[in-house]
Design an enzyme around this catalytic site. Structure first.
Site, PDB file in Angstrom:
ATOM      1  CE  LYS A 135      -4.457   0.992   0.183  1.00 26.99           C
ATOM      2  NZ  LYS A 135      -5.599   0.188  -0.278  1.00 26.99           N
TER       3      LYS A 135
HETATM    4  P1  NAD Z   1     -12.883   8.336  -2.412  1.00 31.37           P
HETATM    5  O1  NAD Z   1     -11.845   9.345  -2.089  1.00 31.37           O
HETATM    6  O2  NAD Z   1     -13.334   8.175  -3.807  1.00 31.37           O
HETATM    7  O3  NAD Z   1     -14.188   8.569  -1.529  1.00 31.37           O
HETATM    8  C1  NAD Z   1     -14.184   8.714  -0.153  1.00 31.37           C
HETATM    9  C2  NAD Z   1     -15.473   9.445   0.198  1.00 31.37           C
HETATM   10  O4  NAD Z   1     -15.607   9.477   1.613  1.00 31.37           O
HETATM   11  C3  NAD Z   1     -15.466  10.901  -0.287  1.00 31.37           C
HETATM   12  O5  NAD Z   1     -16.705  11.203  -0.884  1.00 31.37           O
HETATM   13  C4  NAD Z   1     -15.244  11.700   0.984  1.00 31.37           C
HETATM   14  O6  NAD Z   1     -15.821  12.989   0.941  1.00 31.37           O
HETATM   15  C5  NAD Z   1     -15.935  10.812   2.013  1.00 31.37           C
HETATM   16  N1  NAD Z   1     -15.451  11.019   3.367  1.00 31.37           N
HETATM   17  C6  NAD Z   1     -14.198  11.331   3.781  1.00 31.37           C
HETATM   18  N2  NAD Z   1     -14.167  11.462   5.113  1.00 31.37           N
HETATM   19  C7  NAD Z   1     -15.428  11.233   5.553  1.00 31.37           C
HETATM   20  C8  NAD Z   1     -16.041  11.227   6.822  1.00 31.37           C
HETATM   21  N3  NAD Z   1     -15.342  11.496   7.913  1.00 31.37           N
HETATM   22  N4  NAD Z   1     -17.355  10.938   6.892  1.00 31.37           N
HETATM   23  C9  NAD Z   1     -18.080  10.679   5.784  1.00 31.37           C
HETATM   24  N5  NAD Z   1     -17.553  10.681   4.553  1.00 31.37           N
HETATM   25  C10 NAD Z   1     -16.247  10.952   4.443  1.00 31.37           C
HETATM   26  O7  NAD Z   1     -12.309   6.954  -1.823  1.00 31.37           O
HETATM   27  P2  NAD Z   1     -12.698   5.487  -2.254  1.00 31.37           P
HETATM   28  O8  NAD Z   1     -11.762   5.056  -3.298  1.00 31.37           O
HETATM   29  O9  NAD Z   1     -14.164   5.395  -2.457  1.00 31.37           O
HETATM   30  O10 NAD Z   1     -12.285   4.687  -0.929  1.00 31.37           O
HETATM   31  C11 NAD Z   1     -13.124   4.632   0.200  1.00 31.37           C
HETATM   32  C12 NAD Z   1     -12.693   3.479   1.076  1.00 31.37           C
HETATM   33  O11 NAD Z   1     -12.735   2.273   0.305  1.00 31.37           O
HETATM   34  C13 NAD Z   1     -11.274   3.555   1.628  1.00 31.37           C
HETATM   35  O12 NAD Z   1     -11.231   2.937   2.900  1.00 31.37           O
HETATM   36  C14 NAD Z   1     -10.479   2.726   0.645  1.00 31.37           C
HETATM   37  O13 NAD Z   1      -9.284   2.212   1.219  1.00 31.37           O
HETATM   38  C15 NAD Z   1     -11.473   1.635   0.347  1.00 31.37           C
HETATM   39  N6  NAD Z   1     -11.244   0.927  -0.910  1.00 31.37           N
HETATM   40  C16 NAD Z   1     -11.213   1.586  -2.106  1.00 31.37           C
HETATM   41  C17 NAD Z   1     -11.010   0.871  -3.287  1.00 31.37           C
HETATM   42  C18 NAD Z   1     -11.046   1.521  -4.649  1.00 31.37           C
HETATM   43  O14 NAD Z   1     -11.014   0.787  -5.643  1.00 31.37           O
HETATM   44  N7  NAD Z   1     -11.134   2.827  -4.771  1.00 31.37           N
HETATM   45  C19 NAD Z   1     -10.809  -0.509  -3.230  1.00 31.37           C
HETATM   46  C20 NAD Z   1     -10.855  -1.160  -1.996  1.00 31.37           C
HETATM   47  C21 NAD Z   1     -11.078  -0.423  -0.853  1.00 31.37           C
END
Ligand code: NAD
Length: 476
Positions: A107
């Site tokens: 990561k």
């Molecule tokens: P992203 O940046 O696209 O979205 C995150 C969202 O969460 C944003 O809309 C942001 O405004 C919101 N957010 C941030 N802090 C917040 C809070 N305190 N309360 C409520 N909302 C809040 O990120 P993502 O890619 O969707 O990732 C989200 C989670 O999923 C992370 O934990 C990431 O590790 C995990 N994840 C992502 C992927 C991927 O393919 N993008 C894959 C596996 C896991």
């Protein structure tokens, strides 16, 4: 009131690992070898921006190299730290093992708020960060392959791929150095939606097992289930959109960083997503009722709670107030080890992160394979498949026309049957298969062993066993 002190994210992951490892009979020392993070590289680099040199801190952590390349996203957030990156790298090891994608865990993260910089500045910062990682083989098609995570997306991945190609002009596999790229830079159809799509497939598979649904004190299918989603980013948006539009789930609550929205009748996910993109928050959005304290929605009554934003949001301070009987961890580590204990005692069923959000890495794996094979999925067989189908349909039509069959084809059968699968359909099929099989491997352990009381422990048991076998096969 301050929530009680809790272990860090990395310690939390280790505690969950230990709980499963205690139930196993691993050779002495192997448990520790699997648990520890192999290495974390910290880089501090300067970029001249806005007339001054700004210094940024980034990390790339390699948790386990039992299989290579190692794989894991790159996160852009002000809260990025070594502890967080190491926890996420460990989760990647277990996740890849659980869904049988042939990678070790890694990561990366960069300590910055992407909203504080414009596109051109972000490109300069990303290229410089990528340069630092590439020159140490911490980005490399055969050794370490990043992907998007919180705060990054297709755009950043395209910059990274281009930076790698500039530094390795004769590497024919250069595009496989990173996944989550746009289609025109070597990406794959369906990668952007993959993690949210995987969440949908995970829930569909859960609801195919009435015994599991009953354990969550629920009944029936996904249709009409009341869902709360935290974080309407890449993962949360796609999950909410697919569950509402394709499975009839009702998205009653959406929590974002500046507040939440609520509607008993169900929220218009698309409209909120548009608003969020245009305004950077949900405040003022004319959909549903605005709730100033977004995180309070985690405690509202619903059937399924999907934290899809960040880690540690369900902790010792609020776990006992969480009402949802079923939690699906779309984010990584949204439930702390302490909260996990509280929820297990309450009988809450948790579909754990290492399974629930594995759709992203699964489709990343397909993209990597596509890049290495230099050909789009379906390109060779699609038309041949269509031709064979046409042969069959023509023959059936002939028999039907000659009254040799007592029935005729339904009107849209021909069109649907004749259409060979394109890349997106193949990707979805591969993802669906992966999510079904991985769930079944977890539930077999969950139901098959009295000492395993929950899906998370079952997931860790499956994953650790596979990693252990891999180490043993290497002679370690
Ligand atoms: P992203 O940046 O696209 O979205 C995150 C969202 O969460 C944003 O809309 C942001 O405004 C919101 N957010 C941030 N802090 C917040 C809070 N305190 N309360 C409520 N909302 C809040 O990120 P993502 O890619 O969707 O990732 C989200 C989670 O999923 C992370 O934990 C990431 O590790 C995990 N994840 C992502 C992927 C991927 O393919 N993008 C894959 C596996 C896991």
């Amino acid at each position: 009131m301050q929530p009680p002190a809790e272990p860090s994210f990395r310690q939390s992951v280790d505690l969950m690992f230990n709980r499963a490892a205690r139930l196993m009979d691993l050779p002495p020392g192997l448990e520790e070898k699997i648990r520890v993070c192999n290495s974390t590289y910290t880089v501090r680099f300067g970029v001249r921006l806005r007339g001054a040199i700004h210094t940024f801190t980034g990390y790339r952590s390699v948790h386990s190299e039992h299989m290579e390349p190692v794989k894991g996203g790159i996160r852009y957030a002000p809260s990025v730290s070594q502890d967080e990156v190491e926890a996420l790298a460990a989760l990647m090891t277990y996740k890849c093992a659980l869904v049988e994608v042939p990678y070790g865990g890694s990561k990366g993260g960069l300590c910055l708020d992407p909203r504080a910089w414009d596109e051109h500045e972000l490109e300069q910062i990303t290229r410089r960060f990528a340069y630092e990682l590439i020159k140490r083989d911490l980005i490399n098609p055969s050794q370490n392959v990043p992907a998007p995570d919180m705060g990054t997306g297709e755009r950043e991945m395209a910059w990274i791929a281009d930076q790698y190609a500039r530094m390795h002009t004769t590497d024919i596999n250069a595009r496989a150095c990173v996944t989550g790229k746009p289609l025109n830079s070597g990406g794959i159809a369906g990668r952007v939606e993959a993690t949210g799509r995987g969440v949908q497939y995970a829930l569909r598979e859960f609801f195919r097992h009435p015994e599991d649904v009953t354990r969550a004190r629920l009944s029936g299918g996904l249709e009409g289930k009341r869902v709360i989603v935290q974080g309407l980013g890449n993962v949360g948006y796609h999950a909410a959109k697919f569950l509402a539009a394709e499975d009839g789930a009702v998205i009653v609550g959406i929590a974002e960083r500046d507040g939440g929205l609520w509607s008993d009748q169900g929220l218009d996910v698309e409209a909120i997503h548009h608003w969020l993109r245009a305004h950077g928050g949900v405040a003022g959005c004319p959909v549903g009722t605005f709730v100033a304290d977004g995180s309070s929605l985690l405690e509202e009554a619903c059937d399924i709670l999907i934290p899809a934003a960040l880690e540690g949001v369900i902790h010792l301070g609020n776990a006992h107030r969480v009402q949802a009987p079923l939690i699906l961890e779309a984010a990584n580590g949204p439930v702390t080890a302490g909260a996990d204990e509280v929820l297990r005692q309450k009988g809450t069923v948790i579909i754990p992160d290492l399974y629930a959000n594995a759709g992203g890495v699964t489709v990343s794996y397909f993209e990597w394979v596509k890049n290495l094979s230099h050909i789009r999925f379906g390109r060779m067989q699609r038309r041949q498949e269509e031709a064979r189908h046409e042969l069959l349909v023509t023959e059936l039509e002939r028999l039907s026309a000659n009254k040799l069959l007592g029935w005729s084809l339904s009107p849209d059968f021909k069109e649907r049957y004749l259409k060979g699968a394109d890349e997106l359909e193949l990707v979805r099929s591969g993802l669906d298969d992966t999510m079904r099989i991985a769930y079944q491997s977890m539930r077999e352990v969950w139901h098959g062993h009295e000492t395993v009381g929950d899906l998370r422990t079952a997931a860790y048991l499956v994953a650790i066993d596979r990693v252990a076998k891999s180490y043993r096969a290497k002679g370690l």
